[in-house]
Motif scaffolding. Sequence first.
Motif, short mmCIF file in Angstrom:
data_model
loop_
_atom_site.label_atom_id
_atom_site.label_comp_id
_atom_site.label_asym_id
_atom_site.label_seq_id
_atom_site.Cartn_x
_atom_site.Cartn_y
_atom_site.Cartn_z
N SER A 168 -7.85 49.05 -12.60
CA SER A 168 -8.92 48.58 -11.74
C SER A 168 -9.15 47.07 -11.85
O SER A 168 -10.15 46.58 -11.36
CB SER A 168 -10.21 49.35 -12.01
N ASP A 169 -8.23 46.34 -12.48
CA ASP A 169 -8.29 44.87 -12.51
C ASP A 169 -9.64 44.34 -12.98
O ASP A 169 -10.21 43.46 -12.39
CB ASP A 169 -8.03 44.30 -11.12
N SER A 170 -10.17 44.91 -14.06
CA SER A 170 -11.52 44.52 -14.46
C SER A 170 -11.54 43.81 -15.80
O SER A 170 -12.56 43.82 -16.48
CB SER A 170 -12.41 45.76 -14.47
N GLY A 171 -10.43 43.20 -16.21
CA GLY A 171 -10.43 42.50 -17.49
C GLY A 171 -10.46 43.50 -18.63
O GLY A 171 -9.55 44.29 -18.78
N GLY A 172 -11.52 43.48 -19.44
CA GLY A 172 -11.57 44.42 -20.56
C GLY A 172 -12.88 45.18 -20.63
O GLY A 172 -13.27 45.62 -21.70
N VAL A 173 -13.56 45.33 -19.48
CA VAL A 173 -14.91 45.90 -19.53
C VAL A 173 -14.91 47.37 -19.92
O VAL A 173 -15.74 47.81 -20.72
CB VAL A 173 -15.67 45.69 -18.21
N LYS B 132 -27.05 50.03 -10.82
CA LYS B 132 -25.69 50.57 -10.82
C LYS B 132 -25.51 51.55 -11.97
O LYS B 132 -24.93 52.62 -11.80
CB LYS B 132 -24.67 49.44 -10.94
N ILE C 35 -23.21 48.95 -20.77
CA ILE C 35 -22.27 47.94 -21.27
C ILE C 35 -21.25 47.59 -20.20
O ILE C 35 -20.96 46.42 -19.94
CB ILE C 35 -21.57 48.46 -22.53
N LEU D 96 -21.12 43.77 -18.54
CA LEU D 96 -19.94 42.92 -18.72
C LEU D 96 -19.26 42.64 -17.39
O LEU D 96 -18.73 41.55 -17.18
CB LEU D 96 -18.94 43.60 -19.67
N GLU D 97 -19.30 43.62 -16.49
CA GLU D 97 -18.61 43.42 -15.22
C GLU D 97 -19.33 42.39 -14.38
O GLU D 97 -18.72 41.51 -13.79
CB GLU D 97 -18.51 44.74 -14.47
N ILE D 98 -20.64 42.48 -14.31
CA ILE D 98 -21.40 41.56 -13.47
C ILE D 98 -21.63 40.25 -14.21
O ILE D 98 -21.52 39.17 -13.64
CB ILE D 98 -22.72 42.22 -13.03
N PHE D 99 -21.90 40.32 -15.52
CA PHE D 99 -21.89 39.15 -16.41
C PHE D 99 -22.84 38.07 -15.95
O PHE D 99 -22.51 36.89 -15.93
CB PHE D 99 -20.45 38.58 -16.45
N LYS E 40 -28.94 39.03 -12.55
CA LYS E 40 -28.75 40.22 -11.72
C LYS E 40 -29.02 41.49 -12.51
O LYS E 40 -28.38 42.51 -12.31
CB LYS E 40 -27.33 40.24 -11.16
N ALA F 281 -14.19 47.66 -23.69
CA ALA F 281 -15.35 47.33 -24.52
C ALA F 281 -16.36 48.47 -24.56
O ALA F 281 -16.85 48.86 -25.62
CB ALA F 281 -16.02 46.06 -23.99
N LEU G 231 -29.64 44.69 -10.57
CA LEU G 231 -28.41 45.28 -10.02
C LEU G 231 -27.67 46.07 -11.09
O LEU G 231 -27.18 47.17 -10.85
CB LEU G 231 -27.52 44.17 -9.46
#
Lengths: 168, 273
Positions: free
Chosen positions: A68-73, A144, A126, A130-133, A137, A76, A140
Amino acid sequence: MNNVISLHIVRFIVLILVQAIVLNNINFLGYINPYLYILFILLYPAKNNRMLFIFISFLLGLGVDLFSDSGGVHAAACVTIAYMRPVVLKFAFGTSYDYQTIKFSLTEFGQRLTYFSILIIVHHIILFSLEIFNSTKILLILKKSLFSGVFTLLLCLLITVLFSRKNK
Amino acid sequence: MQQIINFLIRNKTFLLFVLLFSISLFFTIQSHSYHRSKFINSANFLTGGVYASLNNIDGYFNLRTENEILLEENSLLKAVLYNSEVNAVSKEILDSTHVASHYKLTPAEVYKNSYSATNNYLIINKGQQDSIGEDFGVISSKGIVGIIDNTSNGYSRVISVLNTNIRVNAKLKKTNHFGTLTWNGNSPKIVQLIDVPNQAPVAIGDSIVTGGLSTIFPKNIPVGTVVDFKLDETENYFTLDIELYNDMTNIGHVYIIENKDFSEISTLSTADE
């Protein structure tokens, strides 16, 4: 014993693929996706090698991240719930956990519900922070986590009921 | 020494947790900065292959809408062609010949598209073996889609316009006032154009096109229409809400734009640094 290990390997791969191919594309109401793959962590045997368990959870999260191309969220969030799982187990199942005799299919529904919902909500908070960072926000993030968390919880309970073997 | 080893053994689970958590945090922070998310991305052999076989099946379900989009585009191109025979030196033709000589277009198929996260990416089925590289623009027949940020042998990853890291130069179609296209992460239909000077005569319904100041996109590729605008905190610049022409939730076929003068322009602009 071998049977149990192969069951977990199959579950690991199937859950990542189902997450990547089906569940990441649900986008209910635009942003609500269930994250069913943490069922692997939830249902991992209570009696385990803790270090191995944390490492496998890391790999699980990283696998979902790759798709899902989300780095390392996801990694973690998975590592965190894998680390704090014993505490939650003790809280939700009380004394029976101390004797390491939990069979998830035999536990009471209420206990299972507490156990699932605590880990799911921690994981989601978590994950989305981390995703919205972005601390501005925070609403949000909470929105979510709550909605996706309810969706994940429902799906997890359904799957465990559907796939539980009746030991009569 | 003994005590340090004892400490390590006693806390080995916690230390492993901290180690793995910081690794994932490192990946996360990398993914939040433009052009640095190299390690964990889905443009690789394994995940690209999975998405490719999935797309083989999935493609059949969208054949009808894809055909309609292609028909629409065909009729548009035919209209340009027939009109060009009538009035030979209209403005559009100068533009389209200009595009043909400096830009190379490659068609590609979208294997994976996301739009619900705050940093969205697409995977397309062209990569290094089709001489696709980083910083190539990606458009669909209706408007811009994103910029390629990572390529493997057979696949590339595209930063979607629905990504909080993306910055694209865009301008008002009727004047030349330009700004920067970004996304605030809220709605997949609406993107933001920031830093438009407040002298610009903005009105709701105005068309926004790419500005041509960057080397990635040619001039006048459609982006969207203005649905709302307000002054930012400094009161010197407008922030515009723009509704995309593209439906980013439904993208099947795209075109990759390669600017043949890219290296020439970038050597010029880095010459005095």
